[in-house]
Scaffold this motif. Structure first.
Motif, PDB file in Angstrom:
ATOM      1  N   VAL A  18       0.834  -1.197   0.000  1.00 25.98           N
ATOM      2  CA  VAL A  18       0.000   0.000   0.000  1.00 25.98           C
ATOM      3  C   VAL A  18       0.871   1.250   0.000  1.00 25.98           C
ATOM      4  N   LEU A  19       1.926   1.251   0.812  1.00 26.25           N
ATOM      5  CA  LEU A  19       2.828   2.413   0.867  1.00 26.25           C
ATOM      6  C   LEU A  19       3.523   2.633  -0.463  1.00 26.25           C
ATOM      7  N   LYS A  20       3.886   1.544  -1.098  1.00 25.30           N
ATOM      8  CA  LYS A  20       4.595   1.680  -2.370  1.00 25.30           C
ATOM      9  C   LYS A  20       3.671   2.237  -3.453  1.00 25.30           C
ATOM     10  N   ALA A  21       2.426   1.819  -3.366  1.00 26.60           N
ATOM     11  CA  ALA A  21       1.456   2.309  -4.352  1.00 26.60           C
ATOM     12  C   ALA A  21       0.954   3.708  -4.026  1.00 26.60           C
ATOM     13  N   ASN A  22       1.084   4.133  -2.779  1.00 31.73           N
ATOM     14  CA  ASN A  22       0.576   5.444  -2.355  1.00 31.73           C
ATOM     15  C   ASN A  22       1.695   6.210  -1.647  1.00 31.73           C
ATOM     16  N   PRO A  23       2.674   6.734  -2.393  1.00 38.46           N
ATOM     17  CA  PRO A  23       3.828   7.386  -1.773  1.00 38.46           C
ATOM     18  C   PRO A  23       3.460   8.628  -0.969  1.00 38.46           C
ATOM     19  N   GLU A  24       2.280   9.201  -1.242  1.00 37.76           N
ATOM     20  CA  GLU A  24       1.918  10.393  -0.487  1.00 37.76           C
ATOM     21  C   GLU A  24       1.801  10.120   1.008  1.00 37.76           C
ATOM     22  N   ILE A  25       1.578   8.848   1.386  1.00 40.88           N
ATOM     23  CA  ILE A  25       1.459   8.527   2.816  1.00 40.88           C
ATOM     24  C   ILE A  25       2.781   8.797   3.535  1.00 40.88           C
ATOM     25  N   TRP A  26       3.872   8.217   2.995  1.00 43.18           N
ATOM     26  CA  TRP A  26       5.138   8.427   3.686  1.00 43.18           C
ATOM     27  C   TRP A  26       5.812   9.736   3.272  1.00 43.18           C
ATOM     28  N   GLN A  27       5.393  10.308   2.089  1.00 42.21           N
ATOM     29  CA  GLN A  27       5.909  11.629   1.745  1.00 42.21           C
ATOM     30  C   GLN A  27       5.369  12.685   2.700  1.00 42.21           C
ATOM     31  N   SER A  28       4.150  12.477   3.173  1.00 36.55           N
ATOM     32  CA  SER A  28       3.594  13.437   4.123  1.00 36.55           C
ATOM     33  C   SER A  28       4.366  13.388   5.436  1.00 36.55           C
TER      34      SER A  28
END
Length: 1048
Positions: A327-337
C-alpha cells in the motif's frame, strides 16, 4: 557450591570466549565461534567421572558439514538405572549455549574488568559476589553450574528415579549456521524427549520465565542515485536515509495501531512488561564506506526486529506488514507526508516514487513463535525447587525469544518451563557479570528439582546386574586429562611469532597449568595465595632488584628492601631473636642478620653451609674486634688454612695430628652430619662447598691402609662404613622421618675426638614424611660431647690477619643449621596451640642459622624464602663491590624484589590467630585422610575375591602433627592428575627385601576435604599400581644402610 571449584571452571570457560564470539557479519580476521573449545573444557573437568561404570556419559553431536566441524552440541546423560524396564522418565535441562555475543574490550570500563572481557575477573571484597566476563550471564555461568552439578551427582553416585539429560547448544546467538538447537530438532536428535519435562535455562531474574515473544526480522532498502551527492544540493537527489526512515515510521504506525495494538489487561495477566515492539537496530549503507558528513549516500538499508507477544500470530503479522508495504509503495503520499512533517523545505520538489529504482521491504527471513508456559505439574515442581533455593520472586515474562521451544512443545509434546539466574540489565552489554550467590541458588535449585521430579512417579524397576558398558574412546583412566605440553610446541623462530600464534601457545600453557593447579596435593606448595591488589600487579612491570645487603639500599634504589626488612623482622620475632636496627652503624652481635631468597630454601641451605664452612675454617668476621698491644698477643692459637675440605696443613699450626698424617688439617675441616630424610639439596650444597659428609670422609680415610684401624666406623659391627652418605632415620622406612639420634651422637663424638668441627643439619619438616627432628633433645647431648672433646669453643687467628698485632678470636667449634623450609612458618603456631612439637629456633643458644621457604605453608606465587643467622656469625664477603653501593653479603647478586612484596602482603593480610587456625586445620585434615586410607585398606582386606589393584596393605605412613601422608603408589594416571611426589623405599619382610614405590599427599592450607574426597574416590575406583613392589635380587649400592630412594 564450593566457590574455588566453580570459579575455576568458569574461569576456564570464559577464557575461551575470544574464540566463541558469534558475529552477525564476519569481517576480515574474524572467525565463526568454535564451541569445540567448551566441549574440551567439559571433557577435562568431568574426566574424573567419565569412565566405565559411571552413571554419567557424554556425547558430542555435530553436523557432517566440514565447515561446522568445530561447532558441536553436547549431551550429558546421568542415568543411575540404565536399561531398566519400563525406562525411567526423562528430565531434560536445555538451553544453555556455548557461543557468546561479541565484546569490544574498549567498552569494558569497569576497573575490575581491566578492559578484558575474555578473562574472568573477581571483584574485591566486599563485592566478591560479582564475577565479570563475557558469557558469565549469557550463558556460560549457567553452563558451569550444570557441569558442576552433574559432576557432584556422579562423584557421589546419587541414585535418581529419573533419567537426567543436560544439553548444551551451539549457535544460539545468531542461529544462521543451522548447527545448534534447530539442527538437533530438524535431524531428530531430540526425539527421545517426546513427552518429557524440559527445563530451559537461559533467562534471568532467579525465577520462572512464564513466557517469551515471537520474533520477525525485517529490512528496508532504498537504492537511489548511482553516485553520492553533496548535501549542499538537496534538490538534485532524494535522500535514501530519510526515505527509509519515512517508510519505517509509516510501518510502525500501522503495526502499533492495527496489527498488534496494546492490550494492557492481557499483558498484565500474562506478566509481560510491555507491548509488542517494532524497532530499528542497525542502520547501514551497504555500498559506501567512510562517507563525509556532507555526502548523501546513494543506497541505504535499515534493519531490525519485531517482537510479537504470543497473543498474536507471527505469520499473520508478517503477512499484514508485507501487505501494508505494498500500500505504501502504491501510495507514496502517505510516507511523503511524513517527510513533510519532519520539516522538509517546501521549495524542494516532492519525492516521486519513480525516481527510485528500488524501495524494498523484507520481513520474516528469521522468524520464531512466542510461547506461554502453562502452570502445570512441572511448573509447580520448578516453582517449589526455586523456593527451596530461596528464590521467591514472582514469575515474569520477557520479550526475548527462546529458540525452538515452540516447536518442541508443538511437535514433541514436551512440558516446558524456563528459568534463569542472571541480571537482565547486563545481557549482551559491556561489563557483563553474574553473581556467585545467584549461581549457588541455581545449584541448590537443581538438587531440589531432581528430588521433586523423582517423586512424581513410581520408582523404575532396577535391571538385573550386568557387566558395565564400556564406552568407546574411554579406554584410559582420565581420557581427557591434558598431557604435559611438549617443548616442540613452543619453539621460538628467528622471526618471532604472530600475536595469534603466541596467544594460542600461551593459552595451551595456561590450560595445562590450571588443570594441574586444581588437583595439586603432592608437594609442599600452598595454592591459596593472598589476592594481588592493583598496586601489586603494577609492580610486576617494574624491574625492581634487591641487589646487595637488605639493610643498605645502595645505588640501585629501585628495590623493595623496606618490605624485605619487615618480613625479616616478622620472622625474627617468631623465632625469638633480637631485632636488628637498620640504622645502627655497628649492629648488636646478638641481633639477627638475614635476607630473602631468590630461589627456594636450597639457596638458604647453600648460604648456611657456606657461612658455616668459612666460619669454622677461619675466614674473618665482619664485626670482629681484634687489635691488641703486641706484648699481649698469645702464641698458641692456630692460623687457618684455605677454607676447603682437603688442603695442606699450615706449617705453623700447633694442632698437628699424630703420624700418619691426614691429607688435610682436621681443625679447619668441618664435617657435615644429616639424616637420610634430609632434603636432597643438602648433598648438592655440600658438593658445591667442598664439604665432607661424615660418611664420605669416614669411607675415604678407612680406605687408606695406614688409617684403617684408627678410622673404623663407630656405628657398624664390622667397622666398615656404610655406602650411603647419610645417617639412617629413626624407625626405618616406616618411621617418622627423624634422624636416629644414638647414631648421630656416636658419629659426632668420633669426629670431635679427631678435632673435626661438626656441621649438624637438623630438619623441621622433612621432605617426604614431614618429620621433625627433636632439636631440644639433640642439642644438650651434642653440647656434652663438645665439652668433653674440647670442641665447644676454639681460639684461632682469622685468615689474612697479622698475628703480631691482633689477638685470636674465640669461636664456636661447631655449627647447627636448622632446615625449617617447611615447618619454620607453622610449627611455632602449632606449639602455641599446645601441639607437642620440638622447639627449634634462636631461643636455643646453640642454633646458628635457620632456613625457610615462603611458597610452602605461607603461599607465594614464586619460589622464595629467607635465611637468618646471628650478626656475630657473619663472615666477611669475598669482595666489596663499589658498583652496587651495598655490601655483597648475600649469595646471589641480583635478587628478586617481588618475593618480599608478595610475602609482605601475605603476612600483612593474616593474623597469628588465622595462621594458627590454618596450621591446625592442615594437621586435622591429614589425620582425616589417614583415616580414609585406613578404611579403604580394611575394605580391600574384606574383598572376596581380592582385586589385584586393591591390595590389603596400603603401606600408610603418617605420624602425629605431620602434614604428609605416605601410601602405596596408586595408578600412574592418578599420580599425574594430583601431582603426587614419589620415592622408592627398600623394606624387609621376613627374609625377603623389596623395593616399594610410595607416594604422598601434603596437606597444605589450599587442600580441602572435598579435594581429599575426590582423591579417595579415584583411589577406590582406579586402585593402586600393580608394579609398586619388586623383590630385591641384587643388593643396592645406593643408600644401602636402610633405604634406597628415588630423588624427588
Amino acid at each position: 557450591m564450593e566457590r574455588l571449584e566453580y570459579v575455576g571452571l568458569l574461569r576456564e570457560l570464559i577464557a575461551q570466549t575470544l574464540w566463541l564470539q558469534n558475529y552477525t557479519v564476519l569481517k576480515p580476521g574474524q572467525e565463526p565461534p568454535k564451541e569445540e573449545l567448551i566441549y574440551q573444557v567439559l571433557l577435562k573437568y568431568l574426566a574424573p567421572v567419565l569412565k566405565p561404570g559411571s552413571f554419567l556419559t557424554i556425547e558430542r553431536l555435530c553436523s557432517d558439514n566440514p565447515k561446522l566441524k568445530d561447532r558441536p552440541n553436547v549431551v550429558l546423560t546421568y542415568d543411575s538405572h540404565p536399561g531398566c524396564t519400563p525406562p525411567a522418565p526423562v528430565l531434560c535441562i536445555m538451553g544453555s549455549h556455548m557461543d557468546v555475543v561479541p565484546a569490544d574490550p574498549a567498552q569494558w570500563d569497569n576497573p575490575v574488568c581491566e578492559h578484558n572481557p575474555f578473562k574472568l575477573s573477581e571483584a574485591a571484597p566486599p563485592d566478591q559476589d560479582y564475577l565479570y566476563g563475557r558469557g558469565t550471564t549469557d550463558c556460560l555461568g549457567h553452563l558451569a553450574v550444570q557441569a558442576y552439578f552433574l559432576k557432584y551427582l556422579a562423584l557421589h553416585r546419587v541414585e535418581l528415579k529419573c533419567k537426567l539429560v543436560v544439553i548444551f547448544i551451539s549457535d544460539e546467538e545468531q542461529e544462521e549456521a543451522h548447527c545448534g538447537a534447530d539442527w538437533l530438532m530438524d535431524n531428530g536428535k531430540l526425539e527421545f524427549l517426546r513427552g518429557a519435562d524440559v527445563l530451559w535455562v537461559d533467562t534471568c531474574g532467579n525465577t520462572v520465565t512464564c513466557g517469551d515473544a515471537g520474533v520477525l526480522s525485517w529490512e528496508i532498502t532504498v537504492k537511489g542515485a548511482k553516485v553520492t551527492k553533496h548535501s549542499g544540493f538537496p534538490m538534485e537527489i532524494v535522500n535514501p536515509t530519510e526515505v527509509a526512515n519515512d517508510i519505517l515510521i509509516a510501518l510502525q504506525a500501522h503495526f502499533y495501531t492495527n496489527i498488534c495494538p496494546r492490550d494492557h489487561d492481557w499483558e498484565t495477566n500474562h506478566k509481560y512488561p510491555c507491548e509488542s515492539s517494532f524497532k530499528a537496530t542497525s542502520p547501514r549503507d551497504p555500498t559506501e564506506k567512510d562517507l563525509a558528513r556532507n555526502q548523501i549516500p546513494s543506497t541505504f538499508t535499515l534493519q531490525g526486529d519485531i517482537r510479537v507477544l504470543p497473543k498474536y500470530d507471527v505469520t499473520k503479522v508478517k503477512t499484514q506488514l508485507e501487505d501494508y508495504f505494498k500500500v505504501l509503495k502504491a501510495n507514496p503520499e502517505i510516507w511523503q507526508s511524513i517527510h513533510k512533517l519532519r520539516g522538509a523545505s517546501t521549495d524542494v520538489s516532492p519525492v516521486k516514487i519513480d525516481e527510485f529504482p528500488v524501495i524494498d521491504f523484507v520481513c520474516g527471513e528469521s522468524m520464531a513463535k512466542g510461547i506461554i508456559c502453562p502452570e502445570d505439574d512441572f511448573y509447580r515442581v520448578v516453582r517449589d525447587a526455586l523456593r527451596d533455593a530461596g528464590c521467591t520472586a514472582p514469575s515474569i515474562a520477557l520479550l526475548g525469544t527462546v529458540p525452538i521451544v515452540t516447536d518442541m512443545v508443538d511437535k514433541l509434546a514436551v512440558k516446558l518451563q524456563m528459568v534463569g539466574f542472571a541480571d537482565q540489565s547486563v545481557y549482551h552489554t559491556a561489563n557483563e557479570f553474574c553473581l556467585f550467590s545467584s549461581m549457588d541458588k541455581f545449584f541448590v535449585m537443581l538438587g531440589s528439582l531432581v528430588q521433586l521430579e523423582s517423586r512424581k512417579g513410581p520408582s523404575p524397576p532396577v535391571p538385573p546386574p550386568s557387566e558395565p558398558q564400556v564406552q568407546q574412546g574411554k579406554n584410559t583412566t582420565y581420557p581427557t586429562l591434558m598431557d604435559q605440553p611438549s617443548w616442540k610446541n613452543f619453539v621460538i623462530p628467528d622471526t618471532g611469532l604472530s600475536q595469534i600464534d603466541r596467544m594460542h601457545k600461551l593459552k595451551l600453557n595456561d590450560m595445562f597449568l590450571r588443570q594441574q593447579f586444581g588437583n595439586f596435593v603432592g608437594y609442599q606448595i600452598n595454592r591459596a595465595i593472598a589476592p594481588l591488589t592493583d598496586e601489586m600487579i603494577d609492580c610486576f612491570s617494574i624491574p625492581a632488584n634487591n641487589v646487595g645487603d637488605p639493610f643498605k639500599n645502595g645505588y640501585l634504589t629501585l628495590n623493595t628492601k623496606h618490605l624485605e626488612i619487615n618480613v625479616l623482622n616478622y620472622f625474627a620475632r617468631l623465632w625469638g631473636i633480637q631485632l636488628r636496627n637498620p640504622e645502627d652503624t655497628i649492629p648488636n652481635p646478638e641481633s639477627y642478620w638475614g635476607y630473602m631468597l631468590t630461589m627456594g630454601s636450597t639457596e638458604a641451605n647453600m648460604y648456611g653451609l657456606y657461612n658455616a664452612r668459612d666460619y669454622l675454617s677461619g675466614v674473618s668476621l665482619i664485626n670482629a674486634q681484634r687489635v691488641l698491644p703486641k706484648k699481649s698477643v698469645p702464641k698458641h692459637a692456630p692460623r687457618p688454612s684455605l677454607p676447603f675440605a682437603i688442603t695442606a696443613a699450615p706449617p705453623d699450626t700447633p694442632h698437628k695430628p699424630k703420624k700418619p698424617r691426614a691429607p688435610h688439617d682436621p681443625f679447619f675441616t668441618p664435617v657435615a652430619f644429616f639424616s637420610e630424610d634430609t632434603h636432597y639439596s643438602i648433598v648438592k650444597c655440600l658438593r658445591t662447598m667442598s664439604i665432607f659428609s661424615c660418611m664420605e670422609l669416614g669411607k675415604l680415610m678407612h680406605s687408606k691402609k695406614k688409617f684403617r684401624d684408627a678410622w673404623r666406623c663407630p656405628i657398624t659391627a664390622d667397622g666398615n662404613w656404610p655406602n650411603n652418605d647419610t645417617i639412617p632415620a629413626a624407625g626405618g622406612s616406616r618411621g617418622p622421618g627423624t634422624i636416629q639420634t644414638d647414631l648421630l651422637f656416636k658419629l659426632v663424638r668420633f669426629f670431635c675426638e679427631k678435632k673435626y668441627p661438626p656441621l649438624i643439619i637438623l630438619n623441621i619438616g622433612t621432605t617426604f614424611k614431614s618429620g621433625y627432628d627433636p632439636v631440644e633433645e639433640i642439642l644438650p647431648e651434642i653440647k656434652k660431647i663438645l665439652v668433653e672433646t674440647g670442641m665447644e669453643t676454639r681460639e684461632m687467628w682469622p685468615r689474612g690477619v697479622k698475628r703480631e698485632t691482633t689477638r685470636p678470636e674465640i669461636r664456636d667449634g661447631y655449627w647447627i643449621h636448622i632446615d625449617a623450609a617447611l615447618g619454620g612458618s607453622y610449627v611455632p603456631f602449632l606449639r602455641q596451640r599446645g601441639r607437642k612439637l620440638p622447639q627449634f629456633d634462636f631461643t636455643l643458644p646453640m642454633v646458628h642459622s635457620i632456613s625457610n621457604s615462603s611458597h610452602k605453608f605461607l603461599g607465594c606465587a614464586v619460589p622464595g624464602g629467607l635465611f637468618m643467622t646471628r650478626t656475630k656469625y657473619q663472615i666477611t664477603p669475598p669482595s666489596d663491590p663499589q658498583y652496587i653501593g651495598s655490601p655483597d653479603t648475600t649469595f646471589a647478586g641480583s635478587r628478586t624484589a617481588l618475593t618480599p612484596l608478595l610475602v609482605w602482603n601475605s603476612l600483612a593480610s593474616t593474623s597469628h590467630e588465622e595462621l594458627a587456625d590454618r596450621a591446625v586445620a592442615c594437621v586435622d585434615l591429614a589425620d582425616y585422610f589417614t583415616r580414609r586410607l585406613q578404611a579403604l585398606e580394611l575394605r580391600n582386606r574384606s574383598l572376596n575375591p581380592p582385586l589385584p589393584e586393591q591390595p590389603g596393605d596400603l603401606w600408610i605412613i603418617h605420624h602425629p602433627n605431620a602434614l604428609a601422608v605416605c601410601f602405596r603408589a596408586p595408578h600412574k594416571d592418578t599420580i599425574f592428575k594430583y601431582s603426587l611426589s614419589g620415592e622408592t623405599l627398600e623394606e624387609t619382610e621376613g627374609d625377603q627385601k623389596y623395593n616399594r614405590n610410595f607416594n604422598h599427599v601434603y596437606v597444605m592450607p589450599s587442600v580441602t576435604q572435598k579435594l581429599i574426597d575426590n582423591l579417595m574416590d579415584d583411589l577406590e575406583l582406579h586402585g593402586f599400581a600393580l608394579d609398586s613392589e619388586t623383590p630385591v635380587v641384587v643388593k643396592s649400592h645406593h643408600h644401602s644402610c636402610l633405604v634406597s630412594r628415588r630423588d624427588l
